[in-house]
Design an enzyme around this catalytic site. Structure first.
Site, PDB file in Angstrom:
ATOM      1  N   HIS A   7      34.060 -10.468  27.573  1.00 48.65           N
ATOM      2  CA  HIS A   7      34.900 -11.525  26.836  1.00 48.65           C
ATOM      3  C   HIS A   7      34.374 -12.497  26.054  1.00 48.65           C
ATOM      4  O   HIS A   7      33.386 -13.571  26.890  1.00 48.65           O
ATOM      5  CB  HIS A   7      35.958 -11.894  27.987  1.00 48.65           C
ATOM      6  N   GLU A  35      34.583  -8.483  23.169  1.00 54.27           N
ATOM      7  CA  GLU A  35      35.688  -9.011  22.462  1.00 54.27           C
ATOM      8  C   GLU A  35      35.451 -10.305  21.967  1.00 54.27           C
ATOM      9  O   GLU A  35      34.816 -11.021  22.349  1.00 54.27           O
ATOM     10  CB  GLU A  35      36.995  -9.220  23.437  1.00 54.27           C
ATOM     11  N   ASP A  37      36.645 -13.698  18.634  1.00 51.93           N
ATOM     12  CA  ASP A  37      37.910 -14.134  17.818  1.00 51.93           C
ATOM     13  C   ASP A  37      37.230 -14.781  16.761  1.00 51.93           C
ATOM     14  O   ASP A  37      36.283 -15.312  16.660  1.00 51.93           O
ATOM     15  CB  ASP A  37      38.442 -15.640  18.921  1.00 51.93           C
ATOM     16  N   HIS A  50      36.664 -19.437  19.483  1.00 55.89           N
ATOM     17  CA  HIS A  50      37.901 -19.178  20.145  1.00 55.89           C
ATOM     18  C   HIS A  50      39.187 -20.496  19.693  1.00 55.89           C
ATOM     19  O   HIS A  50      40.243 -19.973  19.229  1.00 55.89           O
ATOM     20  CB  HIS A  50      37.835 -19.160  21.582  1.00 55.89           C
ATOM     21  N   GLU A 112      39.826 -10.412  17.835  1.00 53.59           N
ATOM     22  CA  GLU A 112      41.348 -11.085  17.885  1.00 53.59           C
ATOM     23  C   GLU A 112      41.205 -11.960  16.839  1.00 53.59           C
ATOM     24  O   GLU A 112      40.495 -12.897  16.373  1.00 53.59           O
ATOM     25  CB  GLU A 112      41.312 -11.896  19.233  1.00 53.59           C
TER      26      GLU A 112
END
Length: 245
Positions: A7, A35, A37, A50, A112
């Site tokens: 993450h 993962e 962003d 993020h 994301e």
């Protein structure tokens, strides 16, 4: 086998969404994917961060929206977060720099789109163009809390695997994701219950769940058959997955 996604990289031991975190993640045995962003700068560059504001992770005292800074301005700042002094200065990474790191590896990616506050017009096409340039569409999952944004990506690239993020209790989530034409549901792990998970699986929808850090939660998610566990400590997932094999 349940996949192991770091993450924001290996954010349990390195500053999140930085090259240091991504490098530590890819060097972790048993890691399957990362993962992160993405957002757009004032001059339209894709950066990895993020929060929509830089206040929390920037250690230089700068504040404000990511979208109000140019890439050059952001590159002058240090995003070492709580690890300042423990790691070397961490400039904000671009998506291109990230893809350069992974291009010769088999690491999977969950990108994301941070389009929940600002829609960042055109971000879907910009991300897609870079993924195509690096021939990485096939190993990427695109997700967002803004489901319209995900569907824009799906329209641009029907073969792109997509996941709908949710932080609430959605009724008949599997049917919802299926109707949207997406492959995955990305719920908070608290929502992956014994009663709700079967409905999702019944529609052929996979579950990639976040942010799973505690050992008992990792074990529970693996036992419930999720496709991927996304957590800050991918080394824990590697160990527990091996124990349960």
């Amino acid at each position: 086998m349940v996949k192991n996604f770091g993450h924001r990289g290996f954010s349990g031991k390195a500053p999140e969404n930085t090259m240091a975190s991504f490098i530590m993640a890819v060097e972790t045995p048993g890691l399957d994917g990362i993962e992160n962003d993405v957002q757009l700068t004032k001059d339209g560059e894709i950066v990895i961060i993020h929060d929509e504001k830089i206040d929390r992770t920037c250690t230089d005292g700068a504040t404000g929206w990511v979208k109000d800074y140019t890439l050059e301005e952001l590159k002058q700042l240090d995003f070492s977060y709580i690890y300042k002094g423990e790691v070397e200065r961490q400039p904000i990474p671009t998506l291109r720099e990230y893809l350069e790191l992974l291009k010769d590896r088999d690491t999977l990616m969950n990108i994301e789109l941070k389009t929940g506050v600002f829609e960042y017009e055109g971000i879907e096409q910009k991300v897609l163009d870079l993924l195509k340039e690096y021939d990485m569409v096939e190993r990427t999952i695109i997700s967002s809390f803004n489901h319209y944004s995900v569907l824009r990506m799906k329209k641009l690239c029907p073969e792109m695997k997509c996941g709908l993020l949710a932080d609430t209790w959605i009724l008949n989530a599997g049917a919802y994701v299926k109707a949207a034409g997406c492959e995955y549901y990305h719920p908070n792990f608290w929502n992956v219950t014994e009663t709700l998970a079967p409905e999702i699986y019944s529609h052929g929808i996979g579950i990639n769940t976040w942010t799973v850090n505690e050992e008992e939660d990792i074990r529970r998610m693996i036992e419930r058959g999720v496709n991927s566990v996304i957590g800050n400590f991918p080394d824990r997932v590697t160990r527990i997955r091996a124990e349960l094999a």
